[in-house]
Write an enzyme that holds these catalytic residues in place. Structure first.
Site, PDB file in Angstrom:
ATOM      1  N   TRP A 223       0.873  -1.182   0.000  1.00 32.05           N
ATOM      2  CA  TRP A 223       0.000   0.000   0.000  1.00 32.05           C
ATOM      3  C   TRP A 223       0.906   1.226   0.000  1.00 32.05           C
ATOM      4  O   TRP A 223       1.808   1.333   0.847  1.00 32.05           O
ATOM      5  CB  TRP A 223      -0.887  -0.041   1.252  1.00 32.05           C
ATOM      6  CG  TRP A 223      -1.769   1.139   1.427  1.00 32.05           C
ATOM      7  CD1 TRP A 223      -2.608   1.684   0.495  1.00 32.05           C
ATOM      8  CD2 TRP A 223      -1.927   1.923   2.615  1.00 32.05           C
ATOM      9  NE1 TRP A 223      -3.289   2.745   1.041  1.00 32.05           N
ATOM     10  CE2 TRP A 223      -2.889   2.924   2.335  1.00 32.05           C
ATOM     11  CE3 TRP A 223      -1.378   1.876   3.887  1.00 32.05           C
ATOM     12  CZ2 TRP A 223      -3.296   3.859   3.274  1.00 32.05           C
ATOM     13  CZ3 TRP A 223      -1.781   2.810   4.824  1.00 32.05           C
ATOM     14  CH2 TRP A 223      -2.731   3.788   4.523  1.00 32.05           C
ATOM     15  N   ASP A 304      -0.479  -5.111   9.606  1.00 33.20           N
ATOM     16  CA  ASP A 304      -1.460  -4.104   9.211  1.00 33.20           C
ATOM     17  C   ASP A 304      -2.735  -4.869   8.855  1.00 33.20           C
ATOM     18  O   ASP A 304      -2.769  -5.601   7.863  1.00 33.20           O
ATOM     19  CB  ASP A 304      -0.929  -3.317   7.998  1.00 33.20           C
ATOM     20  CG  ASP A 304      -1.913  -2.246   7.545  1.00 33.20           C
ATOM     21  OD1 ASP A 304      -3.019  -2.157   8.120  1.00 33.20           O
ATOM     22  OD2 ASP A 304      -1.574  -1.502   6.600  1.00 33.20           O
ATOM     23  N   LYS A 340     -13.230  -0.254   6.346  1.00 33.79           N
ATOM     24  CA  LYS A 340     -13.865  -1.128   5.352  1.00 33.79           C
ATOM     25  C   LYS A 340     -14.904  -2.054   5.966  1.00 33.79           C
ATOM     26  O   LYS A 340     -16.048  -2.101   5.510  1.00 33.79           O
ATOM     27  CB  LYS A 340     -12.798  -1.958   4.623  1.00 33.79           C
ATOM     28  CG  LYS A 340     -12.239  -1.314   3.405  1.00 33.79           C
ATOM     29  CD  LYS A 340     -11.412  -0.079   3.661  1.00 33.79           C
ATOM     30  CE  LYS A 340     -10.095  -0.386   4.336  1.00 33.79           C
ATOM     31  NZ  LYS A 340      -9.203   0.766   4.432  1.00 33.79           N
TER      32      LYS A 340
HETATM   33  N1  PLA Z   1      -3.594  -0.297   5.462  1.00 31.06           N
HETATM   34  C1  PLA Z   1      -3.905  -0.772   4.255  1.00 31.06           C
HETATM   35  C2  PLA Z   1      -3.216  -1.987   3.765  1.00 31.06           C
HETATM   36  C3  PLA Z   1      -4.882  -0.134   3.474  1.00 31.06           C
HETATM   37  O1  PLA Z   1      -5.170  -0.624   2.288  1.00 31.06           O
HETATM   38  C4  PLA Z   1      -5.500   1.020   3.966  1.00 31.06           C
HETATM   39  C5  PLA Z   1      -6.524   1.760   3.152  1.00 31.06           C
HETATM   40  C6  PLA Z   1      -5.150   1.458   5.251  1.00 31.06           C
HETATM   41  C7  PLA Z   1      -4.186   0.769   5.975  1.00 31.06           C
HETATM   42  C8  PLA Z   1      -5.717   2.656   5.923  1.00 31.06           C
HETATM   43  O2  PLA Z   1      -7.046   2.814   5.920  1.00 31.06           O
HETATM   44  P1  PLA Z   1      -7.750   3.780   6.957  1.00 31.06           P
HETATM   45  O3  PLA Z   1      -6.767   4.792   7.378  1.00 31.06           O
HETATM   46  O4  PLA Z   1      -8.893   4.369   6.211  1.00 31.06           O
HETATM   47  O5  PLA Z   1      -8.187   2.917   8.069  1.00 31.06           O
HETATM   48  N2  PLA Z   1      -6.339   1.737   1.770  1.00 31.06           N
HETATM   49  C9  PLA Z   1      -7.330   2.324   0.855  1.00 31.06           C
HETATM   50  C10 PLA Z   1      -7.575   3.799   1.128  1.00 31.06           C
HETATM   51  C11 PLA Z   1      -8.658   1.601   0.982  1.00 31.06           C
HETATM   52  C12 PLA Z   1      -6.352   4.687   1.183  1.00 31.06           C
HETATM   53  O6  PLA Z   1      -5.442   4.570   0.368  1.00 31.06           O
HETATM   54  O7  PLA Z   1      -6.324   5.528   2.105  1.00 31.06           O
HETATM   55  C13 PLA Z   1      -6.810   2.108  -0.558  1.00 31.06           C
HETATM   56  O8  PLA Z   1      -7.512   2.483  -1.497  1.00 31.06           O
HETATM   57  O9  PLA Z   1      -5.719   1.529  -0.719  1.00 31.06           O
END
Ligand code: PLA
Length: 512
Positions: A223, A304, A340
């Site tokens: 991510w 995570d 989510k």
């Molecule tokens: N960790 C991972 C692996 C994630 O994919 C995301 C969210 C988070 C943490 C953090 O989410 P939160 O702070 O909202 O709890 N990833 C999303 C959104 C869904 C983003 O990038 O913020 C994504 O589209 O990858």
């Protein structure tokens, strides 16, 4: 006579200041040096005794300087100095040296989507659940919990630094299992965080403060925000191999080899379930072997968990990896998110848990997490925490939530299946698209590269991240065919150009 000489000096100083300011604007490379000189001159121009002719704003701090009540060196430091220099910087912004930041690779996609006026447009960028009609979804259990909260007329007092006690309790139990010895023995330090991101960031600050020599290991790819988080917290990181483009699967040997090669005592960031962006998770057997090598190297696992219950539809199945490591006796960190699985994206509700080998260590760790949180955001917001406490802590709402989660996970699985069928039926090249079915969670890693992904947006109005990730949670059954056409076109018709670009643009392996 004396007065006109003073006026002359003052004018001279002002002219020099203006020239320096213009030069400063022209050249960013020498910006800092000019900035300091120009500001110092501005202060002198306005300070006593020869600044009487320059109009000063009604500012008590400036007047005190004029009256000479503050010791001289204060003129060049702190707030007083900044206020004075702002007073003469009429047409030159103090922020000229601030460069334009690039759009965020994930959230920036939504901005581009909103700007597109085409009827065909589809937002598969950010991982946010949509209904079959592609509308945002508020869970029924969330609405019920909010109704309860209104009825109770709860107040808006500050929470303690560690957050809502009822929230922290049910959250740790949800993750580890209520009967887990680490819970029973009081060995988990749990702090309510600003969703997954804020919890990861707090943990990164903790690592930086207490393990300043340690390095974080993150998967390649991961991510995108993981890198930002460690960079901003000044935690050095490097990548371990994870994705094998040849098999569109896990590079298990590469992963194990890289974790082994890292310095002892590194923090190994692992996606608890539904790896983002690849959707590829290790098998139970592979998790055991990953635990072996982490143990051998004295590393610290850092999970995570952003998708518990959302990946498979089962809260317990998605907590498998974390519980395995806990069972094996590791001390570890876990960041959690309710964005989510409870659809609480905007409530910013999650937690950081640190499993320690003794209750005493847990208490100390918790005290330090609180100490880190206090100057950052003081204490967390209450609304999302109450929703979670009401849903997870109430047997009826908890069961209803599990059903809703199964529904959401089920809709994503259906869309995944339909997309695979459309791709297989429509692609005349005979390419094997079965990897789409093997991936888990809300994303599919299509294998499209940057050029091909851009083509998806430019020609087909399909918005996705440029690493080839699509969010199936933003897709409906009726749009699968259109998406399959777009993927097939982008994959085959831009294949050669894309190959060339991917050879030229290689991701960096190590940072800070
Ligand atoms: N960790 C991972 C692996 C994630 O994919 C995301 C969210 C988070 C943490 C953090 O989410 P939160 O702070 O909202 O709890 N990833 C999303 C959104 C869904 C983003 O990038 O913020 C994504 O589209 O990858």
């Amino acid at each position: 006579m004396v007065g006109s000489r003073r006026l002359l000096i003052k004018n001279g100083v002002v002219v020099v200041y203006v020239v320096l300011s213009v030069l400063r604007w022209r050249s960013h490379r020498i910006l800092r040096c000019f900035d300091r000189m120009a500001s110092a001159l501005a202060s002198v121009a306005l300070s006593a005794p020869f600044a009487r002719g320059v109009p000063l704003p009604e500012n008590p701090m400036v007047q005190r300087i004029g009256a000479g009540k503050i010791h001289d060196n204060r003129l060049f430091k702190g707030k007083a100095f900044r206020r004075v220099s702002m007073a003469v910087s009429v047409n030159v912004s103090r922020f000229d040296g601030v460069t334009m930041a690039p759009p965020d690779p994930i959230l920036g996609v939504s901005e581009a989507f909103r700007a597109d006026t085409s009827d065909l447009k589809l937002n598969l960028g950010v991982g946010a659940y949509r209904t079959e009609e592609l509308q945002p979804y508020v869970l029924n259990v969330v609405e019920k919990a909010e109704k309860l909260m209104l009825e109770r007329g709860e107040n808006k007092e500050y929470l303690p630094i560690e957050g809502l006690a009822a929230f922290n309790k049910v959250t740790a139990e949800l993750l580890f299992g209520a009967d887990n010895p680490v819970i029973q023995e009081g060995r988990v330090a749990t702090i309510q965080g600003l969703s997954g991101t804020g919890s990861l960031r707090l943990a990164a600050a903790f690592i930086q403060r207490y393990f300043s020599d340690a390095k974080a290991l993150i998967s390649s790819p991961t991510w995108g925000n993981h890198k930002n988080i460690f960079n901003d917290a000044r935690v050095p990181w490097s990548e371990y191999r994870y994705y094998d483009p040849r098999t569109v699967g896990l590079d298990f040997d590469g992963m194990v080899a890289d974790i082994k090669a890292a310095p002892d005592g590194s923090f190994v960031l692992l996606h608890g379930c539904a790896h983002n962006p690849t959707g590829i998770d290790p098998t139970p057997d592979q998790w055991e072997k990953i635990a072996d090598v982490i143990q051998e190297k004295n590393h610290i696992p850092f999970f995570d968990v952003a998708y518990q219950g959302f990946a498979s539809g089962s809260l317990d199945a998605d907590a498998y990896s974390v519980r395995l490591f806990v069972r094996r006796g590791f001390e570890l960190l876990v960041a959690q998110s309710y964005s989510k699985n409870l659809g609480l994206y905007a409530e910013r509700i999650g937690a950081i848990n640190v499993v320690c080998s003794s209750p005493d260590a847990g208490t100390r760790v918790k005290s330090q997490l609180k100490r880190l949180a206090r100057p950052m955001y003081s204490n967390p917001p209450v609304h999302g925490a109450r929703i979670v406490a009401n849903v997870v802590g109430d047997p009826n709402l908890f069961n209803e939530w599990k059903q809703e989660m199964e529904l959401m996970a089920g809709r994503i699985k259906n869309v995944r299946q339909r997309l695979y069928e459309n791709l297989s039926q429509k692609d005349e090249s005979g390419k094997d698209w079965s990897f789409v079915l093997k991936q888990i969670g809300m994303f599919s890693y299509t294998g499209l590269n940057k050029v091909q992904s851009e083509h998806m947006m430019d020609k087909w109005h399909i918005y996705m991240t440029k690493d080839g990730r699509i969010s199936l949670a933003g897709l409906s059954l009726s749009k699968c065919e259109y998406l399959a056409d777009a993927i097939i076109d982008s994959f085959h018709n831009l294949f050669t150009a894309a190959l060339l670009v991917s050879k030229l643009v290689r991701p960096s392996k190590v940072n800070v």
